[in-house]
Write a protein that holds these residues in place. Sequence first.
Motif, PDB file in Angstrom:
ATOM      1  N   TYR A   1      -4.642  -0.792  -5.454  1.00  0.00           N
ATOM      2  CA  TYR A   1      -5.259  -1.061  -4.392  1.00  0.00           C
ATOM      3  C   TYR A   1      -6.355  -2.081  -4.101  1.00  0.00           C
ATOM      4  CZ  TYR A   1      -2.776   3.668  -3.411  1.00  0.00           C
ATOM      5  OH  TYR A   1      -1.594   4.555  -3.262  1.00  0.00           O
TER       6      TYR A   1
ATOM      7  N   TYR B   1       0.897  -1.319  -0.564  1.00  0.00           N
ATOM      8  CA  TYR B   1       0.229   0.000  -0.005  1.00  0.00           C
ATOM      9  C   TYR B   1       1.044   1.381  -0.232  1.00  0.00           C
ATOM     10  CZ  TYR B   1      -3.835  -2.740   1.299  1.00  0.00           C
ATOM     11  OH  TYR B   1      -5.127  -3.821   1.200  1.00  0.00           O
TER      12      TYR B   1
ATOM     13  N   SER C   1      -3.620   3.499 -10.165  1.00  0.00           N
ATOM     14  CA  SER C   1      -4.772   4.046  -9.712  1.00  0.00           C
ATOM     15  C   SER C   1      -5.362   3.112  -8.977  1.00  0.00           C
ATOM     16  CB  SER C   1      -5.645   3.179 -11.358  1.00  0.00           C
ATOM     17  OG  SER C   1      -4.805   2.125 -11.560  1.00  0.00           O
ATOM     18  N   ASN C   2      -6.830   3.446  -8.877  1.00  0.00           N
ATOM     19  CA  ASN C   2      -7.396   3.521  -7.469  1.00  0.00           C
ATOM     20  C   ASN C   2      -7.943   1.052  -7.417  1.00  0.00           C
ATOM     21  OD1 ASN C   2      -7.928   5.286  -6.510  1.00  0.00           O
ATOM     22  ND2 ASN C   2     -10.427   5.589  -7.250  1.00  0.00           N
ATOM     23  N   TYR C   3      -7.756   0.837  -9.255  1.00  0.00           N
ATOM     24  CA  TYR C   3      -7.240  -0.891  -8.635  1.00  0.00           C
ATOM     25  C   TYR C   3      -6.328  -1.644  -8.784  1.00  0.00           C
ATOM     26  CZ  TYR C   3      -8.337  -5.634 -11.148  1.00  0.00           C
ATOM     27  OH  TYR C   3      -8.249  -6.701 -11.337  1.00  0.00           O
TER      28      TYR C   3
ATOM     29  N   ASP D   1       1.703   4.237  -2.681  1.00  0.00           N
ATOM     30  CA  ASP D   1       1.273   5.603  -2.181  1.00  0.00           C
ATOM     31  C   ASP D   1       1.910   6.030  -2.807  1.00  0.00           C
ATOM     32  OD1 ASP D   1      -1.697   5.269  -1.675  1.00  0.00           O
ATOM     33  OD2 ASP D   1      -0.089   5.237   0.667  1.00  0.00           O
TER      34      ASP D   1
ATOM     35  N   ASP E   1      -7.586  -5.115  -1.367  1.00  0.00           N
ATOM     36  CA  ASP E   1      -8.325  -5.116  -0.353  1.00  0.00           C
ATOM     37  C   ASP E   1      -7.702  -6.112   0.243  1.00  0.00           C
ATOM     38  OD1 ASP E   1      -9.664  -7.174  -1.239  1.00  0.00           O
ATOM     39  OD2 ASP E   1     -11.511  -5.964  -0.987  1.00  0.00           O
TER      40      ASP E   1
END
Length: 327
Positions: free
Chosen positions: A183, A170, A179-181, A174, A185
């Motif tokens: 990240y 993570y 891009s969000n994809y 940063d 979970d």
Amino acid sequence: MDIYFKEEYAKIYELNGDGKVEKFNFESDDGRAEYIFLKRHVEGETETYYDITTPYGYGGPVFYPQSPENLSKLISDFRREFEVYCKKNKIISEFIRFHPLLDNHKHLEDYLEVTFCHNTISINLNNEEQIFSEMSGKARNKVRKALKNNVTVKKEYSKEKIKKFIEMYYETMDKNNASNYYYFDKEYFKNLFELGKDKVVLFNAYHEEDIVAATTILKGRKYIHYHLSANTKKGYQLAANNLLLFEVAKWGGQNGYKNFHLGGGHDGAEDALFKFKSSFNKAGALKFYIGKKVHNPEAYSSVNEFHERKRPEIKEKDLDFFPLYRR
């Protein structure tokens, strides 16, 4: 069979919300074919359709002809039956990321729009001397630098080390403004490592007691793949990433794997990431192809128009995106 063609690998992306795993099997006197993909809902103005895509990484159909002479007929019959399947299941488009080491895009040009996308990098794992000699001089010097700085590499799998990797990953995303994809979970990582040690393993680069770089490696039958990685500023200064990948390559060769596939750059660009990977094999570029197919042109056009009305901010650069309604 390579890891990307395993249902349990695709299942990770179903659980990640990328679609439902489906497998289309075909068999005839000419041989058999297997095709694993993710089936996704597509909202239309009056009804719901579906599209399909290969999971993150590489994939597509794999053909097992009775003999080389049977391949053309096998592919033709497979695609004919698959078209029937798509029509029956209201699938309006198909997107494939073909496997660069298998070249499974070949002979499909008559049935799909097959396009060269970009190059990826692979390391031949014949022996340690060849691995080292095929690296660029700069990359070899960085391996020496890491060793001089007492960087060491360990293959690990404990819950504690996996947790540390996720934290580092993570932080790396940063730092790279990913891009969000990307990240993923924590549930994604749980599912990834639950594939087991025979399919995924974690390598950490240490300086003294600190982990300064790390990578997850996917394991297939003949190939290993650079999957997700994390690094620190200290690791970069110590050239830990160079030693990390060199040690993974050595491990792969010692354990009977034929190739270590590193992939390409960010979004297909021959950027700093691609240059870093290509430094591990000066002649290791492989061509990566994608496949596109509109199975229902009328529905595809209707869905595009529906989504354009919802998101009228379409830009010219988006016009090549496929399928267009997912831009």
